[in-house]
Design a protein around this motif. Structure first.
Motif, PDB file in Angstrom:
ATOM      1  N   GLY A  18       0.830  -1.197   0.000  1.00 36.35           N
ATOM      2  CA  GLY A  18       0.000   0.000   0.000  1.00 36.35           C
ATOM      3  C   GLY A  18       0.861   1.242   0.000  1.00 36.35           C
ATOM      4  O   GLY A  18       2.085   1.182  -0.023  1.00 36.35           O
ATOM      5  N   LEU A  19       0.215   2.394   0.009  1.00 38.23           N
ATOM      6  CA  LEU A  19       0.904   3.674  -0.071  1.00 38.23           C
ATOM      7  C   LEU A  19       0.376   4.595   1.014  1.00 38.23           C
ATOM      8  O   LEU A  19      -0.835   4.783   1.127  1.00 38.23           O
ATOM      9  CB  LEU A  19       0.662   4.304  -1.445  1.00 38.23           C
ATOM     10  N   ARG A  20       1.257   5.119   1.832  1.00 42.25           N
ATOM     11  CA  ARG A  20       0.851   6.077   2.862  1.00 42.25           C
ATOM     12  C   ARG A  20       1.160   7.478   2.365  1.00 42.25           C
ATOM     13  O   ARG A  20       2.289   7.766   1.991  1.00 42.25           O
ATOM     14  CB  ARG A  20       1.595   5.834   4.171  1.00 42.25           C
ATOM     15  N   LEU A  21       0.152   8.348   2.367  1.00 42.30           N
ATOM     16  CA  LEU A  21       0.353   9.753   2.029  1.00 42.30           C
ATOM     17  C   LEU A  21       0.480  10.524   3.331  1.00 42.30           C
ATOM     18  O   LEU A  21      -0.440  10.555   4.132  1.00 42.30           O
ATOM     19  CB  LEU A  21      -0.823  10.302   1.231  1.00 42.30           C
ATOM     20  N   ARG A  22       1.643  11.116   3.551  1.00 44.72           N
ATOM     21  CA  ARG A  22       1.879  11.898   4.753  1.00 44.72           C
ATOM     22  C   ARG A  22       1.980  13.350   4.337  1.00 44.72           C
ATOM     23  O   ARG A  22       2.876  13.730   3.587  1.00 44.72           O
ATOM     24  CB  ARG A  22       3.159  11.458   5.438  1.00 44.72           C
TER      25      ARG A  22
END
Length: 194
Positions: A18-22
């Motif tokens: 998955g991809l975490r957008l911070r």
């Protein structure tokens, strides 16, 4: 450039975890925008509604990063507050949602969930002193005080009406509890800064 990096990262993330957008935004007028409603026209959906893309706001702190290890169960202390002189919230529904979300983890022994008995800062302090807690989860009203330039939670006083608790005051309450790793504030204006 940002869109291209996002698209290529999203493609790689689908093959992995998955991809975490911070979001790290310094300008208050930009940080105040409702980034949780970010829409991806290529996917045809709001980014925060996609399971594989959690979106988090991030505030850089002037501290070293240290690994926070916890032996299960993760002990969660929940608190609700609904002052009589503010719009009433459906707090019981929010509590039930949390309880249902962690029910299987509680049954497995990975999580322990307890609720503060009361809605005052003193009730919170008493509950914190009653054991080691890893997570604090608040459900209630919040506001931003432009005079002090900090957020506040709307707790109750002994009569049940509003008793603001500033971010600084909340930090002082938490300061003596070294086991506490995360404070989740489900309150209006929780991401606003001066």
């Amino acid at each position: 450039t940002v869109r291209d990096a996002y698209t290529s990262s999203l493609l790689r993330a689908r093959e992995q975890e998955g991809l975490r957008l911070r979001l790290t935004i310094d300008a208050p007028e930009v940080a105040a925008l409702p980034w949780e409603f970010l829409y991806d026209p290529q996917l045809g959906d709001h980014v925060s509604l996609l399971r594989e893309i959690p979106l988090t706001r991030y505030t850089a702190l002037p501290r070293d990063h240290v690994a926070l290890l916890i032996e299960p169960p993760i002990r969660i202390l929940g608190m609700t507050a609904s002052p009589s002189d503010l719009a009433q919230l459906n707090i019981m529904q929010e509590r039930e949602r949390i309880e249902q979300a962690v029910e299987h983890l509680v049954e497995r022994g990975d999580v322990s969930l307890h609720w503060v008995a009361g809605e005052t800062w003193h009730d919170l302090q008493t509950a914190l002193d009653s054991g080691e807690w890893h997570v604090f989860h608040f459900i209630g009203h919040g506001t931003f005080d432009s005079t002090s330039a900090e957020g506040q939670l709307a707790l109750c006083n002994a009569q049940g009406s509003i008793q603001p608790l500033s971010a600084t005051e909340l930090g002082r309450i938490f300061s003596g509890h070294r086991s506490l790793r995360l404070a989740f504030l489900n309150a209006c204006e929780g991401g606003r800064s001066s």
